[in-house]
Design an enzyme around this catalytic site. Sequence first.
Site, mmCIF file in Angstrom:
data_model
loop_
_atom_site.group_PDB
_atom_site.id
_atom_site.type_symbol
_atom_site.label_atom_id
_atom_site.label_comp_id
_atom_site.label_asym_id
_atom_site.label_seq_id
_atom_site.Cartn_x
_atom_site.Cartn_y
_atom_site.Cartn_z
ATOM 1 N N HIS A 150 0.956 -21.802 -18.783
ATOM 2 C CA HIS A 150 0.974 -21.342 -17.587
ATOM 3 C C HIS A 150 0.028 -22.632 -16.797
ATOM 4 C CE1 HIS A 150 -0.285 -18.250 -14.664
ATOM 5 N NE2 HIS A 150 -1.568 -18.939 -14.497
ATOM 6 N N GLU A 151 -0.947 -22.901 -17.363
ATOM 7 C CA GLU A 151 -1.619 -24.146 -16.524
ATOM 8 C C GLU A 151 -0.876 -25.207 -16.303
ATOM 9 O OE1 GLU A 151 -4.527 -23.969 -14.873
ATOM 10 O OE2 GLU A 151 -4.839 -21.741 -15.367
ATOM 11 N N HIS A 178 1.130 -25.295 -13.388
ATOM 12 C CA HIS A 178 0.465 -25.689 -12.115
ATOM 13 C C HIS A 178 0.697 -27.075 -12.028
ATOM 14 C CE1 HIS A 178 -0.591 -21.411 -11.298
ATOM 15 N NE2 HIS A 178 -1.559 -21.338 -12.428
#
Length: 232
Positions: A19-20, A23
Site C-alpha cells: 500500500h505504501e 504511494h
Amino acid sequence: MIADITAIALAAILAITLHEAAHGFAARALGDDTAYLLGRVSLNPLRHVDPVGTILLPGILLVTQLLTIGRVEAMFGWAKPVPVDFWRLYNPRWGMVLVAAAGPAINFALAIGFGFAAHLVTASGGVVPDAALDWVLQFFALSMLYNVILACFNLLPIPPLDGGRILVGILPAPLARLVASTERFGLLIVIGLIFLVPYLVPGFDPLRMLLRSVALPVLQAIFALTGHGGAL
C-alpha cells in the site's frame, strides 16, 4: 498455530507495505521523486516496514488474541509513511488525489489478483505440494480479506487517511482548507473511533460497522468476480 500465524503475518505485512509502495510509485510518476531518492519507490516490503507499526504492535495483538480467545478479531498497524512533497507534483491538487488513491487501488488489485491466483494453484496439478496447499489457500484468502479491509479503512474521509486526502483534493477550496486543518488531529480521531467510542457508546462500533456494511460486501463482490462464489 505457527502456520496460522505465518499466514496472517505475511498477508498483513504485504498488504500494508505494498500500500505504501504504491504511494511512492504514483508520486514519482506524477513528478515528485522525494520517495525515490530515499529508496522508498520499491516493491521490497522491507523498505516500508515500521518496527513498531508493522511488526511489534500487530504481533502483540495477534499473539494475545490467539492465546486468549483462540482467534483474531481485530488488528491494527501501519507501515512507514512514504514521504510525498505534493507541491512538487505536476498538478499538486489532483496529483494529491491520485497519489492518495494509489494505496487503496493497489489493495483492491491485490485482492482480485489473489482471488485469481487461487484458481491457478488449485489447478496446478501438484506444482504446489498437497501439504502446502491448505496454507497457500489460507494465505490467499487472508490476503484478500486484509487488502479489502485496509483499502476500505484508508478511504475513510479523515485526513491523513487516503480518503481524507482525496476529499481535500476534490472539495472547493474553502471546504478543502477546513478539512485539511483537521489533519493534525486525524490520527487521534481514528484511534478514538476504533478503541474509545465502542466503550463510551455501547452498541456503537464504527469499525465493525465499516467491516459489515462496506468491507464485507466488497469482499463478497471480489469473490464473485474472481469465480469463487462466496469464499475460497
